[in-house]
Motif scaffolding. Sequence first.
Motif, PDB file in Angstrom:
ATOM      1  N   ALA A  58       0.863  -1.181   0.000  1.00  0.00           N
ATOM      2  CA  ALA A  58       0.000   0.000   0.000  1.00  0.00           C
ATOM      3  C   ALA A  58       0.896   1.227   0.000  1.00  0.00           C
ATOM      4  O   ALA A  58       1.921   1.264   0.689  1.00  0.00           O
TER       5      ALA A  58
ATOM      6  N   ILE B 299       0.897   5.736  -0.229  1.00  0.00           N
ATOM      7  CA  ILE B 299       0.177   7.002  -0.222  1.00  0.00           C
ATOM      8  C   ILE B 299       1.025   8.013  -0.984  1.00  0.00           C
ATOM      9  O   ILE B 299       2.245   8.065  -0.810  1.00  0.00           O
TER      10      ILE B 299
ATOM     11  N   GLU C  65      -3.948   8.908  -4.856  1.00  0.00           N
ATOM     12  CA  GLU C  65      -3.574   9.139  -3.458  1.00  0.00           C
ATOM     13  C   GLU C  65      -3.309   7.836  -2.713  1.00  0.00           C
ATOM     14  O   GLU C  65      -2.395   7.746  -1.893  1.00  0.00           O
ATOM     15  N   LEU C  66      -4.099   6.825  -2.980  1.00  0.00           N
ATOM     16  CA  LEU C  66      -3.895   5.512  -2.369  1.00  0.00           C
ATOM     17  C   LEU C  66      -3.687   4.495  -3.484  1.00  0.00           C
ATOM     18  O   LEU C  66      -4.529   4.359  -4.375  1.00  0.00           O
ATOM     19  N   THR C  67      -2.559   3.798  -3.440  1.00  0.00           N
ATOM     20  CA  THR C  67      -2.214   2.844  -4.492  1.00  0.00           C
ATOM     21  C   THR C  67      -1.870   1.494  -3.877  1.00  0.00           C
ATOM     22  O   THR C  67      -1.210   1.425  -2.836  1.00  0.00           O
TER      23      THR C  67
ATOM     24  N   SER D 277      -4.885   2.308  -8.388  1.00  0.00           N
ATOM     25  CA  SER D 277      -4.842   3.568  -7.653  1.00  0.00           C
ATOM     26  C   SER D 277      -6.231   4.157  -7.474  1.00  0.00           C
ATOM     27  O   SER D 277      -7.132   3.941  -8.292  1.00  0.00           O
TER      28      SER D 277
ATOM     29  N   LEU E 183      -8.776   9.791  -3.123  1.00  0.00           N
ATOM     30  CA  LEU E 183      -9.557   9.742  -1.887  1.00  0.00           C
ATOM     31  C   LEU E 183     -10.423  10.982  -1.696  1.00  0.00           C
ATOM     32  O   LEU E 183     -11.184  11.062  -0.736  1.00  0.00           O
TER      33      LEU E 183
ATOM     34  N   VAL F 183       0.719   5.545   5.514  1.00  0.00           N
ATOM     35  CA  VAL F 183      -0.238   4.460   5.312  1.00  0.00           C
ATOM     36  C   VAL F 183       0.291   3.225   6.026  1.00  0.00           C
ATOM     37  O   VAL F 183       1.498   2.978   6.046  1.00  0.00           O
TER      38      VAL F 183
ATOM     39  N   TRP G 142      -0.889  -1.028   7.185  1.00  0.00           N
ATOM     40  CA  TRP G 142      -1.843  -2.129   7.196  1.00  0.00           C
ATOM     41  C   TRP G 142      -2.244  -2.493   8.623  1.00  0.00           C
ATOM     42  O   TRP G 142      -1.431  -2.449   9.545  1.00  0.00           O
TER      43      TRP G 142
ATOM     44  N   VAL H  98      -6.470  -0.729   5.831  1.00  0.00           N
ATOM     45  CA  VAL H  98      -5.303   0.148   5.895  1.00  0.00           C
ATOM     46  C   VAL H  98      -5.708   1.441   6.597  1.00  0.00           C
ATOM     47  O   VAL H  98      -6.857   1.893   6.487  1.00  0.00           O
TER      48      VAL H  98
ATOM     49  N   VAL I  52      -4.734   5.543   7.041  1.00  0.00           N
ATOM     50  CA  VAL I  52      -4.059   6.649   6.362  1.00  0.00           C
ATOM     51  C   VAL I  52      -4.010   7.844   7.310  1.00  0.00           C
ATOM     52  O   VAL I  52      -5.036   8.225   7.887  1.00  0.00           O
TER      53      VAL I  52
END
Length: 218
Positions: free
Chosen positions: A157, A159, A166-168, A182, A185, A201, A203, A210, A212
């Motif tokens: 993950a 950021i 923004e989140l991949t 991706s 957000l 980010v 887990w 996840v 953030v």
Amino acid sequence: MRRCSLAAIVLFLMPDLSSAQLAESRGATVFALSDVDMVPTVYETGELGAPDPHNRDALSIITSPTERSRSVAMTEVSNSTYGPPGALDVSLDGQFVFVAETLRQRSERATRLDELQQGDTIRSLQFDGGHSAVVDSVRIGIQPQAIHLNPAGDLIAAITADAKHELTFVPVREGRFGQASSFGLGLEPSTGFIPLKATWVQWHPSGRYVGVNLVDRG
């Protein structure tokens, strides 16, 4: 007076991978990133300082750091300390190191922080007996801020500062990356001094969620 370049504060301690040693006598391996593109005062002045023609951004691998027999190996890999200390992660078996490139390597003409090109890449390096080499790379969005490998060891993950990425999530197997997915957000701009929207980010231990970290939510 000699100017010191920034050294990343990202350190990872891993059990020694040598099976020839007994468990109770095993040392450790330290992975550290070094960014030679800027001096520590860059955050205040914006000036990168004099370029260092003798060194490049690097990953340092220190085996058995507490023993007299310790060794240090370095591999060139572009990275930046301009961001949270989340640009590095290590596979569960310690065989691969993942490095996010927040800003690219300094060009000859760059003298200020805002002249550095934005990075957008995660690189995978294979670690073998104190040495490492880049084996794969994947583009994920501009200015990656942090990466984190899931508990199963098969999905990263990340950021970034890219509104559309923004989140991949990046699948990974034996150091090789799959196709990245991706998401934007829809985060609102920061209300404080730091211009970023998110900086971290991580887990959940279950691997199902996840977290953030959002910047300056008023």
